[in-house]
Design a protein around this motif. Structure first.
Motif, PDB file in Angstrom:
ATOM      1  N   GLN A 140     -32.038 -62.998   8.493  1.00 21.88           N
ATOM      2  CA  GLN A 140     -32.750 -62.195   7.505  1.00 21.88           C
ATOM      3  C   GLN A 140     -31.780 -61.351   6.687  1.00 21.88           C
ATOM      4  O   GLN A 140     -30.681 -61.014   7.127  1.00 21.88           O
ATOM      5  CB  GLN A 140     -33.738 -61.250   8.195  1.00 21.88           C
ATOM      6  CG  GLN A 140     -35.018 -61.890   8.659  1.00 21.88           C
ATOM      7  CD  GLN A 140     -35.970 -60.858   9.228  1.00 21.88           C
ATOM      8  OE1 GLN A 140     -35.564 -59.815   9.717  1.00 21.88           O
ATOM      9  NE2 GLN A 140     -37.247 -61.150   9.171  1.00 21.88           N
ATOM     10  N   ASP A 145     -42.092 -63.910   6.236  1.00 21.61           N
ATOM     11  CA  ASP A 145     -40.740 -64.358   6.607  1.00 21.61           C
ATOM     12  C   ASP A 145     -40.402 -65.778   6.154  1.00 21.61           C
ATOM     13  O   ASP A 145     -39.563 -66.444   6.777  1.00 21.61           O
ATOM     14  CB  ASP A 145     -40.535 -64.246   8.126  1.00 21.61           C
ATOM     15  CG  ASP A 145     -40.277 -62.813   8.561  1.00 21.61           C
ATOM     16  OD1 ASP A 145     -40.255 -61.927   7.683  1.00 21.61           O
ATOM     17  OD2 ASP A 145     -40.112 -62.582   9.766  1.00 21.61           O
ATOM     18  N   HIS A 151     -34.568 -65.041  12.614  1.00 23.38           N
ATOM     19  CA  HIS A 151     -34.556 -63.625  12.248  1.00 23.38           C
ATOM     20  C   HIS A 151     -33.143 -63.085  12.104  1.00 23.38           C
ATOM     21  O   HIS A 151     -32.918 -62.108  11.374  1.00 23.38           O
ATOM     22  CB  HIS A 151     -35.330 -62.798  13.282  1.00 23.38           C
ATOM     23  CG  HIS A 151     -36.804 -62.896  13.129  1.00 23.38           C
ATOM     24  ND1 HIS A 151     -37.604 -63.578  14.008  1.00 23.38           N
ATOM     25  CD2 HIS A 151     -37.635 -62.426  12.168  1.00 23.38           C
ATOM     26  CE1 HIS A 151     -38.862 -63.520  13.616  1.00 23.38           C
ATOM     27  NE2 HIS A 151     -38.912 -62.823  12.495  1.00 23.38           N
TER      28      HIS A 151
END
Length: 269
Positions: free
Chosen positions: A199, A244, A196
């Motif tokens: 990202q 994702d 993450h």
């Protein structure tokens, strides 16, 4: 570290791993990923917690995938935990979800955007489960001591902190590795959310982008700095993952990455 039910290999000296798909897309997919990660982590003696979101509440577009149904996904998480004898973690978004999710998983995760939500932290703490609080992209590592206090002062000492980068402009994140020792000063185990933190949110398409080529870089640095654990979302085919996929690690690359990270861990210890 406090005891997490079913967590194996904690005496190996290795970091622990939170890994799995971003979202529970179906039973077959979840079981396939769990079986492969279990084989790898047993071989390498890496303590492992299976991760999967039963629902994705934070989406850019209304037509983005959010889940297959709460109870259905939670029962899949429960099945993974039982069949592979592994602890499981999922995120919750509102206070009334805490008790529901706690009936199926071992660790409740507080999303980064919600890490200051007092009622949510208290509800998670009151379940008696381990609470993993992700650091907000807008906060320093030092400021996370208040989230830890909220959980502990609710009578639950089982709290983990996870960094996932800080906002850098409108559409990017950057990792400030000072946050890891700052959060460790609370006495809580500290995890680096590798995927993450890579990202690239707020893209004009409404679909979050990412830089998966840098997964190894961030993971190596985190272990060198002294992270207690790593959080890595992985999928057999990230390009078709329903959530994702742009920043996930291909599952067939996980074993090689962990082998490299174990060598770094041994060197710094």
């Amino acid at each position: 570290m406090f005891e997490i039910p079913k967590l194996k290999h904690t005496d190996s000296g290795n970091f622990f791993l939170m890994a799995g798909p971003c979202a529970i897309e179906g039973e077959d997919m979840a079981m396939q990923i769990a079986e492969r990660i279990k084989t790898i982590t047993d071989k390498l003696q890496v303590p492992w917690i299976f991760k999967g979101s039963y629902r994705k509440a934070n989406r850019s577009r209304i037509d983005s995938f959010t889940g297959i149904g709460d109870e259905k996904a939670l029962r899949i998480l429960e099945k993974v935990g039982k069949e592979f004898d592994v602890p499981t973690v999922t995120d919750i978004h509102e206070s009334n979800e805490a008790a529901m999710a706690a009936a199926f998983v071992d660790v409740l995760q507080i999303p980064a955007f919600l890490c200051r939500q007092t009622d949510l932290l208290i509800a998670a703490a009151n379940t008696g489960k381990v609470v993993n609080v992700k650091k907000g992209q807008f906060l320093s590592g030092n400021s996370m001591r208040y989230a830890v206090d909220k959980v502990r002062e609710s009578g639950n000492e089982k709290v983990i902190l996870t960094d996932r980068g800080n906002s850098f402009g409108y559409s990017d994140l950057v990792v400030d590795f000072r946050n890891l020792p700052e959060m460790q000063a609370t006495g809580a185990p500290v995890v680096m959310d590798v995927t993450h933190s890579l990202q690239q949110p707020n893209q004009s398409s409404g679909v979050t982008g990412g830089k998966p080529a840098l997964i190894e870089t961030i993971a190596k640095a985190a272990i060198a700095v002294g992270a207690d654990g790593l959080f890595i979302e992985t999928h057999p085919q990230p390009s078709i993952a329903k959530s994702d996929g742009a920043n996930m690690l291909p599952l067939d690359q996980l074993e090689d990455l962990l082998q490299k990270l174990i060598r770094i861990r041994q060197a710094v210890r």
